[in-house]
Design a protein around this motif. Structure first.
Motif, PDB file in Angstrom:
ATOM      1  N   ALA A 167      32.263  43.540  36.125  1.00  0.00           N
ATOM      2  CA  ALA A 167      33.199  44.613  35.782  1.00  0.00           C
ATOM      3  C   ALA A 167      34.432  44.046  35.080  1.00  0.00           C
ATOM      4  O   ALA A 167      34.644  42.828  35.020  1.00  0.00           O
ATOM      5  CB  ALA A 167      33.594  45.364  37.039  1.00  0.00           C
ATOM      6  N   ASP A 168      35.266  44.946  34.577  1.00  0.00           N
ATOM      7  CA  ASP A 168      36.531  44.524  33.962  1.00  0.00           C
ATOM      8  C   ASP A 168      37.574  44.188  35.019  1.00  0.00           C
ATOM      9  O   ASP A 168      38.371  43.264  34.838  1.00  0.00           O
ATOM     10  CB  ASP A 168      37.071  45.644  33.058  1.00  0.00           C
ATOM     11  CG  ASP A 168      36.123  45.974  31.916  1.00  0.00           C
ATOM     12  OD1 ASP A 168      35.686  45.038  31.220  1.00  0.00           O
ATOM     13  OD2 ASP A 168      35.792  47.159  31.743  1.00  0.00           O
ATOM     14  N   VAL A 169      37.579  44.963  36.098  1.00  0.00           N
ATOM     15  CA  VAL A 169      38.562  44.786  37.169  1.00  0.00           C
ATOM     16  C   VAL A 169      37.840  44.898  38.507  1.00  0.00           C
ATOM     17  O   VAL A 169      36.989  45.784  38.694  1.00  0.00           O
ATOM     18  CB  VAL A 169      39.682  45.854  37.098  1.00  0.00           C
ATOM     19  CG1 VAL A 169      40.598  45.765  38.316  1.00  0.00           C
ATOM     20  CG2 VAL A 169      40.495  45.689  35.816  1.00  0.00           C
ATOM     21  N   LEU A 170      38.180  44.012  39.435  1.00  0.00           N
ATOM     22  CA  LEU A 170      37.691  44.108  40.812  1.00  0.00           C
ATOM     23  C   LEU A 170      38.830  44.558  41.715  1.00  0.00           C
ATOM     24  O   LEU A 170      39.935  44.002  41.658  1.00  0.00           O
ATOM     25  CB  LEU A 170      37.174  42.764  41.307  1.00  0.00           C
ATOM     26  CG  LEU A 170      35.748  42.346  40.966  1.00  0.00           C
ATOM     27  CD1 LEU A 170      35.391  41.080  41.725  1.00  0.00           C
ATOM     28  CD2 LEU A 170      34.763  43.439  41.293  1.00  0.00           C
ATOM     29  N   VAL A 171      38.561  45.581  42.530  1.00  0.00           N
ATOM     30  CA  VAL A 171      39.466  45.984  43.596  1.00  0.00           C
ATOM     31  C   VAL A 171      38.821  45.523  44.899  1.00  0.00           C
ATOM     32  O   VAL A 171      37.741  45.995  45.271  1.00  0.00           O
ATOM     33  CB  VAL A 171      39.680  47.509  43.606  1.00  0.00           C
ATOM     34  CG1 VAL A 171      40.507  47.935  44.814  1.00  0.00           C
ATOM     35  CG2 VAL A 171      40.368  47.954  42.320  1.00  0.00           C
ATOM     36  N   ALA A 206      40.305  36.073  47.017  1.00  0.00           N
ATOM     37  CA  ALA A 206      40.309  37.310  47.797  1.00  0.00           C
ATOM     38  C   ALA A 206      38.911  37.634  48.307  1.00  0.00           C
ATOM     39  O   ALA A 206      38.737  38.071  49.454  1.00  0.00           O
ATOM     40  CB  ALA A 206      40.856  38.460  46.947  1.00  0.00           C
ATOM     41  N   LEU A 207      37.904  37.434  47.466  1.00  0.00           N
ATOM     42  CA  LEU A 207      36.527  37.663  47.906  1.00  0.00           C
ATOM     43  C   LEU A 207      36.153  36.719  49.043  1.00  0.00           C
ATOM     44  O   LEU A 207      35.532  37.132  50.033  1.00  0.00           O
ATOM     45  CB  LEU A 207      35.568  37.483  46.734  1.00  0.00           C
ATOM     46  CG  LEU A 207      35.578  38.573  45.665  1.00  0.00           C
ATOM     47  CD1 LEU A 207      34.741  38.151  44.461  1.00  0.00           C
ATOM     48  CD2 LEU A 207      35.055  39.888  46.239  1.00  0.00           C
ATOM     49  N   GLN A 208      36.526  35.473  48.905  1.00  0.00           N
ATOM     50  CA  GLN A 208      36.257  34.514  49.977  1.00  0.00           C
ATOM     51  C   GLN A 208      36.930  34.955  51.274  1.00  0.00           C
ATOM     52  O   GLN A 208      36.348  34.877  52.361  1.00  0.00           O
ATOM     53  CB  GLN A 208      36.764  33.121  49.576  1.00  0.00           C
ATOM     54  CG  GLN A 208      36.026  32.488  48.422  1.00  0.00           C
ATOM     55  CD  GLN A 208      34.717  31.840  48.864  1.00  0.00           C
ATOM     56  OE1 GLN A 208      34.246  32.044  49.971  1.00  0.00           O
ATOM     57  NE2 GLN A 208      34.125  31.047  47.988  1.00  0.00           N
ATOM     58  N   GLN A 209      38.153  35.443  51.153  1.00  0.00           N
ATOM     59  CA  GLN A 209      38.908  35.850  52.336  1.00  0.00           C
ATOM     60  C   GLN A 209      38.236  37.008  53.070  1.00  0.00           C
ATOM     61  O   GLN A 209      38.013  36.944  54.280  1.00  0.00           O
ATOM     62  CB  GLN A 209      40.328  36.267  51.927  1.00  0.00           C
ATOM     63  CG  GLN A 209      41.158  36.867  53.058  1.00  0.00           C
ATOM     64  CD  GLN A 209      42.445  37.480  52.548  1.00  0.00           C
ATOM     65  OE1 GLN A 209      42.961  37.092  51.499  1.00  0.00           O
ATOM     66  NE2 GLN A 209      42.985  38.440  53.286  1.00  0.00           N
ATOM     67  N   PRO A 225      41.932  53.926  31.434  1.00  0.00           N
ATOM     68  CA  PRO A 225      40.845  54.301  30.528  1.00  0.00           C
ATOM     69  C   PRO A 225      40.234  53.058  29.897  1.00  0.00           C
ATOM     70  O   PRO A 225      40.834  51.973  29.905  1.00  0.00           O
ATOM     71  CB  PRO A 225      41.544  55.176  29.483  1.00  0.00           C
ATOM     72  CG  PRO A 225      42.960  54.699  29.495  1.00  0.00           C
ATOM     73  CD  PRO A 225      43.257  54.299  30.917  1.00  0.00           C
ATOM     74  N   ALA A 226      39.022  53.203  29.364  1.00  0.00           N
ATOM     75  CA  ALA A 226      38.330  52.113  28.680  1.00  0.00           C
ATOM     76  C   ALA A 226      38.198  50.886  29.587  1.00  0.00           C
ATOM     77  O   ALA A 226      38.322  49.747  29.136  1.00  0.00           O
ATOM     78  CB  ALA A 226      39.046  51.738  27.381  1.00  0.00           C
ATOM     79  N   CYS A 227      37.936  51.143  30.868  1.00  0.00           N
ATOM     80  CA  CYS A 227      37.881  50.061  31.844  1.00  0.00           C
ATOM     81  C   CYS A 227      36.860  50.407  32.927  1.00  0.00           C
ATOM     82  O   CYS A 227      36.835  51.537  33.428  1.00  0.00           O
ATOM     83  CB  CYS A 227      39.257  49.845  32.457  1.00  0.00           C
ATOM     84  SG  CYS A 227      39.331  48.522  33.701  1.00  0.00           S
ATOM     85  N   GLY A 237      42.173  42.454  40.320  1.00  0.00           N
ATOM     86  CA  GLY A 237      42.244  41.484  39.245  1.00  0.00           C
ATOM     87  C   GLY A 237      40.939  41.357  38.509  1.00  0.00           C
ATOM     88  O   GLY A 237      39.925  41.971  38.868  1.00  0.00           O
ATOM     89  N   ALA A 238      40.933  40.547  37.456  1.00  0.00           N
ATOM     90  CA  ALA A 238      39.730  40.316  36.664  1.00  0.00           C
ATOM     91  C   ALA A 238      38.771  39.413  37.431  1.00  0.00           C
ATOM     92  O   ALA A 238      39.201  38.549  38.209  1.00  0.00           O
ATOM     93  CB  ALA A 238      40.104  39.681  35.329  1.00  0.00           C
ATOM     94  N   PRO A 239      37.470  39.584  37.234  1.00  0.00           N
ATOM     95  CA  PRO A 239      36.494  38.784  37.983  1.00  0.00           C
ATOM     96  C   PRO A 239      36.589  37.281  37.749  1.00  0.00           C
ATOM     97  O   PRO A 239      36.166  36.502  38.603  1.00  0.00           O
ATOM     98  CB  PRO A 239      35.147  39.323  37.470  1.00  0.00           C
ATOM     99  CG  PRO A 239      35.428  40.707  37.028  1.00  0.00           C
ATOM    100  CD  PRO A 239      36.816  40.654  36.454  1.00  0.00           C
ATOM    101  N   HIS A 240      37.139  36.862  36.604  1.00  0.00           N
ATOM    102  CA  HIS A 240      37.200  35.430  36.324  1.00  0.00           C
ATOM    103  C   HIS A 240      38.417  34.752  36.935  1.00  0.00           C
ATOM    104  O   HIS A 240      38.499  33.516  36.937  1.00  0.00           O
ATOM    105  CB  HIS A 240      37.214  35.192  34.803  1.00  0.00           C
ATOM    106  CG  HIS A 240      38.462  35.692  34.138  1.00  0.00           C
ATOM    107  ND1 HIS A 240      38.571  36.964  33.626  1.00  0.00           N
ATOM    108  CD2 HIS A 240      39.667  35.092  33.909  1.00  0.00           C
ATOM    109  CE1 HIS A 240      39.776  37.131  33.108  1.00  0.00           C
ATOM    110  NE2 HIS A 240      40.458  36.017  33.265  1.00  0.00           N
TER     111      HIS A 240
END
Length: 253
Positions: A205-209, A230-233, A29-31, A220-223
């Motif tokens: 966002a608060d969390v990236l899947v 992971a995004l690069q991969q 919640p709140a995310c 994890g968090a975007p920062h």
């Protein structure tokens, strides 16, 4: 903070083909959680599984209760859904389409209450769609239509909001408006989950899947550097992820 929505999935097949591998996801919640990944990664299928729309081998719970223990109307008051390219209700007025979001709150065959009408107006003003409330959904442009459908989901006033590509057909200013809505909902305690292709918005966002090949590769968090890795991969090292005025920006390498 305990999960609002929890998925434990052993596998999911469609047409005999495995689409999702074993995975687990807890939605807080709140995310605001954004699900990203390349085409065919399984993002939309994951969201459909979270919404209970697809059969799978595993467990799904909402507010700590097993999915099957919920009456469908009770569940529809808690979880709202915005899918891709929805085509139903084209002959209804925009206002009547948004009123569909209030059905879980109404007794069988009961007329809409004053609160229902107030919630519909509130949602349509929030998405800047109130001015064309009397027009048929089929007469609207793609972006206008998307804003009406978003208003329908908002009108539910649910604790969990799942949205599959909610930015489709929206121009940049209205994409920014959507980000503000997502943040306000999360700030009010709602669990917001969105599948997005727009990485620069997902990075807010608060969390990236991060998904690839039916797997959740990273959460994890975007920062976090591990999120960037992971995004690069999954995008085959064809991205540059750079800081810009307190945010992160993804550019084609």
């Amino acid at each position: 903070m305990s999960a609002m929505l929890s998925l434990r999935l052993c596998g999911l097949k469609l047409g005999g083909k495995t689409i999702l591998q074993p995975l687990q996801l807890d939605v807080r919640p709140a995310c605001w959680t954004a699900v990203v990944g390349p085409n065919g990664a399984g993002k939309s299928t994951l969201l459909s599984a979270l919404a209970g729309l697809l059969p799978f081998d595993g467990e799904l719970s909402l507010q700590g209760r097993g999915w099957a223990t919920w009456h469908s109307r009770e569940r529809a008051r808690v979880l709202a859904w915005l899918g891709q390219n929805e085509t139903s209700a084209d002959d209804l007025s925009a206002e009547d389409v948004v009123m569909l979001g209030r059905l879980p709150h109404q007794a069988w065959l009961a007329p809409a209450s004053a609160q229902d009408h107030a919630e519909v107006e509130r949602a349509m003003r929030q998405t800047q769609s109130w001015d064309w409330r009397a027009r048929a959904l089929s007469s609207l442009s793609g972006g206008e239509r998307q804003r009406v459908l978003l208003a329908r989901a908002l009108a539910v006033r649910a604790s969990v909001l799942l949205m599959d590509e909610p930015l489709a057909h929206l121009d940049p200013p209205h994409q920014s408006d959507w980000v503000q809505i997502a943040r306000e909902l999360a700030g009010a305690g709602v669990a917001v989950v969105s599948v997005l292709h727009e990485l620069n918005i997902a990075l807010q966002a608060d969390v990236l899947v991060v998904m690839d090949g039916g797997h959740i590769v990273h959460q994890g968090a975007p920062h976090e550097p591990s999120t960037h890795a992971a995004l690069q991969q999954v995008f085959q090292n064809r991205l540059l992820i750079l800081p810009l005025q307190g945010r992160w920006l993804a550019l084609n390498a």
